[in-house]
Design an enzyme around this catalytic site. Structure first.
Site, PDB file in Angstrom:
ATOM      1  N   CYS A   1       0.862  -1.181   0.000  1.00  0.00           N
ATOM      2  CA  CYS A   1       0.000   0.000   0.000  1.00  0.00           C
ATOM      3  C   CYS A   1       0.899   1.231   0.000  1.00  0.00           C
ATOM      4  O   CYS A   1       1.671   1.444   0.943  1.00  0.00           O
ATOM      5  CB  CYS A   1      -0.916  -0.002   1.216  1.00  0.00           C
ATOM      6  SG  CYS A   1      -1.968   1.459   1.345  1.00  0.00           S
ATOM      7  N   GLY A   2       0.812   2.032  -1.060  1.00  0.00           N
ATOM      8  CA  GLY A   2       1.692   3.189  -1.196  1.00  0.00           C
ATOM      9  C   GLY A   2       1.390   4.289  -0.202  1.00  0.00           C
ATOM     10  O   GLY A   2       2.281   4.772   0.496  1.00  0.00           O
ATOM     11  N   HIS A   3       0.105   4.692  -0.110  1.00  0.00           N
ATOM     12  CA  HIS A   3      -0.213   5.752   0.847  1.00  0.00           C
ATOM     13  C   HIS A   3       0.062   5.273   2.267  1.00  0.00           C
ATOM     14  O   HIS A   3       0.509   6.043   3.121  1.00  0.00           O
ATOM     15  CB  HIS A   3      -1.684   6.199   0.692  1.00  0.00           C
ATOM     16  CG  HIS A   3      -2.619   5.570   1.668  1.00  0.00           C
ATOM     17  ND1 HIS A   3      -3.338   4.430   1.377  1.00  0.00           N
ATOM     18  CD2 HIS A   3      -2.940   5.895   2.950  1.00  0.00           C
ATOM     19  CE1 HIS A   3      -4.064   4.090   2.435  1.00  0.00           C
ATOM     20  NE2 HIS A   3      -3.844   4.961   3.399  1.00  0.00           N
TER      21      HIS A   3
ATOM     22  N   ASP B   1     -10.586   5.743  -2.785  1.00  0.00           N
ATOM     23  CA  ASP B   1      -9.347   6.203  -2.167  1.00  0.00           C
ATOM     24  C   ASP B   1      -9.380   7.718  -2.098  1.00  0.00           C
ATOM     25  O   ASP B   1      -9.694   8.394  -3.078  1.00  0.00           O
ATOM     26  CB  ASP B   1      -8.144   5.733  -2.983  1.00  0.00           C
ATOM     27  CG  ASP B   1      -6.851   5.736  -2.177  1.00  0.00           C
ATOM     28  OD1 ASP B   1      -6.705   6.595  -1.283  1.00  0.00           O
ATOM     29  OD2 ASP B   1      -5.990   4.885  -2.442  1.00  0.00           O
TER      30      ASP B   1
ATOM     31  N   CYS C   1      -3.317   7.378  -4.266  1.00  0.00           N
ATOM     32  CA  CYS C   1      -3.069   5.932  -4.308  1.00  0.00           C
ATOM     33  C   CYS C   1      -1.669   5.624  -4.838  1.00  0.00           C
ATOM     34  O   CYS C   1      -1.403   5.771  -6.039  1.00  0.00           O
ATOM     35  CB  CYS C   1      -4.123   5.207  -5.135  1.00  0.00           C
ATOM     36  SG  CYS C   1      -4.012   3.401  -5.009  1.00  0.00           S
ATOM     37  N   GLY C   2      -0.792   5.192  -3.945  1.00  0.00           N
ATOM     38  CA  GLY C   2       0.597   4.950  -4.330  1.00  0.00           C
ATOM     39  C   GLY C   2       0.775   3.770  -5.262  1.00  0.00           C
ATOM     40  O   GLY C   2       1.448   3.875  -6.300  1.00  0.00           O
ATOM     41  N   THR C   3       0.167   2.626  -4.923  1.00  0.00           N
ATOM     42  CA  THR C   3       0.302   1.472  -5.815  1.00  0.00           C
ATOM     43  C   THR C   3      -0.483   1.705  -7.104  1.00  0.00           C
ATOM     44  O   THR C   3      -0.088   1.235  -8.175  1.00  0.00           O
ATOM     45  CB  THR C   3      -0.168   0.182  -5.118  1.00  0.00           C
ATOM     46  OG1 THR C   3      -1.489   0.362  -4.595  1.00  0.00           O
ATOM     47  CG2 THR C   3       0.772  -0.185  -3.983  1.00  0.00           C
TER      48      THR C   3
END
Length: 333
Positions: free
Chosen positions: A91-93, A250, A254-256
């Site tokens: 999860c990026g965030h 989101d 969203c990082g990913t």
């Protein structure tokens, strides 16, 4: 006061999206890798996720991360990513939130101007570089796992919509990416329920007709995110609405999802290496992404993305489970 469990947490938000970082109370999850720990958690401990993410302690768009000892010598912490939709490989965030919390609480040695933190995740090693000014974390750049296009111009038959053309990409999770106008909807928060319903229908159809599976880890499977891009989006600046199972958006960019979007654009020949890409969320917050390297995942061309964003600590808490609580695993409406 009586309680069966006590969980210690530091709450944060990353560009609007919450990350509840669980710093104690879970114990060491069995498994020799974080991927194995994720599988054990899903099979034996998912009630912990629902207790902490679902109402009344969380809400329908809650997200979090459980800190663990690392399973590999080159990592500082292990991380298990939890949210209302399940237990994510990456999860990026959430990583930006975790890195910010680790610096702001002094759980890592803080070095100015940049503190480097290595995180052991179910998707692999993720490196976070935290910009620090006067002891405060002001921005985080993460180097994500290799990301790749899993198919361009794929089609799926969606009940109530018809045949939908989409691109599928992986950035730590699988994402279906398509222009919002292709399903006849405006990019407008006033139409959020229609957008969400379309996203859920598309991901259900994909998983029923052609479920994606990561070529290196069969435990990473399924499409639970649909990224609807706004009119005018391009390889320099993109806006989107990210619909997520089981039914929420989101709040962050969203990082990913940003990683997957860059992998898709690179596969289309639109985004070269070492070029900034601004990805904007449904609420207008932004991440800046960049592709720094080409690589491969099995025989698939892949890229290594970086994502830069900000997070803020919003509070600390202890969460209890009273033995008389009628909702020991929480609930969702």
């Amino acid at each position: 006061m009586r309680t069966k469990r006590v969980f210690h947490a530091v709450d944060s938000h990353t560009e609007g999206m919450p990350t509840r970082v669980i710093t104690g109370g879970v114990g060491v999850i069995p498994g020799s890798t974080m991927a194995e720990r994720r599988e054990h958690f899903l099979a034996e401990m998912d009630h912990v996720r629902t207790l902490l993410m679902y109402e009344p302690r969380g809400h329908s768009a809650m997200s979090g991360a459980i800190l663990q000892p690392p399973t590999r010598p080159d990592a500082d912490y292990g991380v298990l990513y939890i949210e209302v939709s399940g237990c994510l490989p990456m999860c990026g965030h959430g990583t930006i939130g975790v890195a910010t919390v680790l610096v702001e609480t002094g759980m890592v040695e803080v070095v100015e101007p940049v503190t480097t933190i290595r995180l052991d995740t179910p998707a692999g090693l993720v490196v976070a570089e935290v910009r620090v000014e006067d002891g405060a974390a002001t921005a985080v750049t993460i180097t994500n796992v290799p990301s790749f296009s899993a198919g361009l111009d794929r089609t799926v038959k969606v009940p109530g919509i018809g045949e939908v053309t989409y691109d599928l990409a992986y950035g730590g999770n699988f994402y279906a990416i398509l222009p919002i106008e292709s399903v006849g909807l405006p990019f407008d928060r006033a139409h959020k329920q229609q957008i969400l319903d379309a996203g859920l229908a598309i991901m259900d159809a994909i998983n029923e007709q052609d479920e994606p599976v990561h070529p290196l880890d069969a435990g990473i499977r399924g499409c639970h995110h649909v990224q609807f891009t706004a009119p005018g989006s391009d390889a320099r600046h993109s806006r989107h609405a990210m619909a997520i199972h089981p039914g929420w958006f989101d709040r962050s960019p969203c990082g990913t999802g940003t990683s997957a979007r860059m992998a898709q654009l690179h596969a289309r020949g639109e985004l070269p290496l070492d070029t900034d890409f601004v990805n904007e969320s449904f609420i207008g917050t932004r991440f800046v992404g960049r592709l720094v390297e080409e690589t491969e995942v099995t025989d698939l061309p892949a890229v290594v993305p970086t994502i830069t964003g900000r997070a803020w600590v919003t509070g600390t808490a202890q969460y209890f489970l009273d033995p008389r609580d009628p909702f020991p695993e929480g609930f969702l409406l």
